[in-house]
Design an enzyme around this catalytic site. Structure first.
Site, PDB file in Angstrom:
ATOM      1  N   CYS A 130     -27.709  -0.075  61.823  1.00 36.42           N
ATOM      2  CA  CYS A 130     -28.415   1.049  61.312  1.00 36.42           C
ATOM      3  C   CYS A 130     -29.650   0.887  60.435  1.00 36.42           C
ATOM      4  O   CYS A 130     -30.546   1.327  60.317  1.00 36.42           O
ATOM      5  CB  CYS A 130     -27.521   2.040  60.531  1.00 36.42           C
ATOM      6  SG  CYS A 130     -26.497   1.117  59.558  1.00 36.42           S
ATOM      7  N   HIS A 243     -29.206   5.776  54.171  1.00 37.38           N
ATOM      8  CA  HIS A 243     -29.560   4.404  53.379  1.00 37.38           C
ATOM      9  C   HIS A 243     -30.951   4.602  52.792  1.00 37.38           C
ATOM     10  O   HIS A 243     -31.847   5.104  53.460  1.00 37.38           O
ATOM     11  CB  HIS A 243     -29.250   3.404  54.526  1.00 37.38           C
ATOM     12  CG  HIS A 243     -27.936   2.928  55.249  1.00 37.38           C
ATOM     13  ND1 HIS A 243     -26.858   3.728  54.555  1.00 37.38           N
ATOM     14  CD2 HIS A 243     -27.589   2.249  56.231  1.00 37.38           C
ATOM     15  CE1 HIS A 243     -25.790   2.929  55.084  1.00 37.38           C
ATOM     16  NE2 HIS A 243     -26.204   2.302  56.289  1.00 37.38           N
TER      17      HIS A 243
END
Ligand code: A2P
Length: 345
Positions: A130, A243
């Site tokens: 990711c 994130h």
């Protein structure tokens, strides 16, 4: 899109699996059938999909016989356990785990960066890590104009990277701490609520953890730049989802900030988010649920005339996992690569 697809989701009950279900509806993915697979714990339970109630099946030897594409998001060991069955049954596996990412015969794909590489697949296509996807879509447009010499990145990774249970755990930890109790820790080695710690993956002899080395090796593979210099520090922070990354880029010559902004504004999959007067830049709460990676605070590196600094936030479950996987499936449809396929493992 011409072909319609018999699709299976392995790990349908997880954080990424449930997001994939939402994306299939939103993006009107051309489905001819949909199978929801998980562990025996979930067998018989149901999920709703576009107003329909679908039963979850425990994955088994016969699960993939009538399937074209499997979107797998059930962890590395489950992917390894079922890859052969999936490929030998004629289906193509788009795998969210790290199990096959660095295998030579497995394309590692971010559709905004290397869409052409899907064509070389032999049954398995890997979805990158990711943090790597989020970094890649943001810096690729700049790399196209002036090749990167070096990248230094620090990540601020949310609980969602460790799955749905980890997100619940952080909420439970916060409640426990506020109530003066000991915070429960199962998914994470230490309390994450009101805390942070370097990413909890195994550390190599050089002192880098697995997550950091994924960023290095996977970026090199996706960019097809085997010698790209990249160093990462990955940190878990008590954010539920999305994130963030602080990125330092070095080029061979100065890279005008105005050009970097223009490129980010035009590139697919990224959005420039900057209001310098209000000190408003990308934040995880704004990136949550969004397809695009938000990029801002683009500025020249004070310490290096050939350097740029930038800050990004991206939804780890969406572009960092589910969306990228669905985009790869869409690419297969667009390129007429859904079937037939004659390779076996
Ligand atoms: P289950 O809900 O039945 O445990 P997350 O990443 O959010 O933790 O989700 C993990 C997903 O992977 C869930 O859908 C989970 O199903 C599935 N899963 C975990 N272990 C297995 C397994 N051994 N076989 C099949 N699916 C699994």
């Amino acid at each position: 899109m011409s072909q319609s697809v018999r699709l299976a989701i392995l790990g349908a009950t997880g954080a990424v699996g449930t997001e994939i279900l939402e994306l299939l509806i939103q993006r009107q993915f051309p489905l001819s059938s949909l199978k929801l697979l998980a562990s025996s714990r979930s067998a018989g339970k149901t999920l709703t999909f576009g107003g329909e109630t679908l039963e979850i099946e425990a994955v088994n030897e016969n699960s993939f016989r009538d399937v074209d594409i499997v979107l797998a998001s059930a962890g590395g060991s489950t992917s390894k356990a079922w890859a052969k069955t999936i490929v030998n049954s004629g289906a193509t596996m788009i795998d969210n785990s790290s199990a096959f990412r660095m295998d030579a015969g497995v394309p590692l794909v971010v559709p905004e960066i290397n869409p052409g590489s899907v064509a070389s697949h032999r049954g398995i296509i890997a979805n990158p890590n990711c943090t790597t996807i989020l970094l890649g879509v943001a810096i690729w447009p700049l790399h196209q104009v002036q090749p990167l010499k070096r990248v230094v990145v620090s990540t601020y990774q949310s609980a969602s990277g460790a799955g749905a249970r980890a997100m619940e755990e952080v909420k439970n930890q916060a409640r426990a701490i506020l109530d003066g109790k000991n915070p429960p820790t199962e998914s994470f080695p230490y309390p994450l609520a009101f805390n942070l710690f370097p990413h909890n993956t195994p550390i190599n002899e050089a002192g880098y953890c697995e997550e950091e080395m994924k960023m290095v090796n996977e970026t090199r593979k996706i960019f097809n730049e085997p010698d790209l210099k990249l160093s990462a520090t990955c940190v878990r922070v008590p954010v539920l989802r999305a994130h963030s990354e602080a990125v330092n880029l070095e080029f061979a010559r100065p890279f005008p900030v105005s050009l970097a902004r223009e490129l980010i504004q035009k590139a697919p999959g990224v959005q420039l988010v900057e209001n310098w007067q209000k000190n408003y830049f990308p934040m995880p709460i704004d990136a949550t649920g969004k397809d695009d990676v938000l990029v801002g605070r683009i500025r020249q590196d004070l310490s290096n005339e050939n350097g740029l600094e930038l800050w990004l936030c991206g939804d780890q479950i969406r572009k960092g996992a589910a969306l990228n996987a669905v985009q790869i499936a869409e690419l297969l449809v667009k390129k007429n690569l859904v079937r037939p396929r004659v390779v076996s493992l």
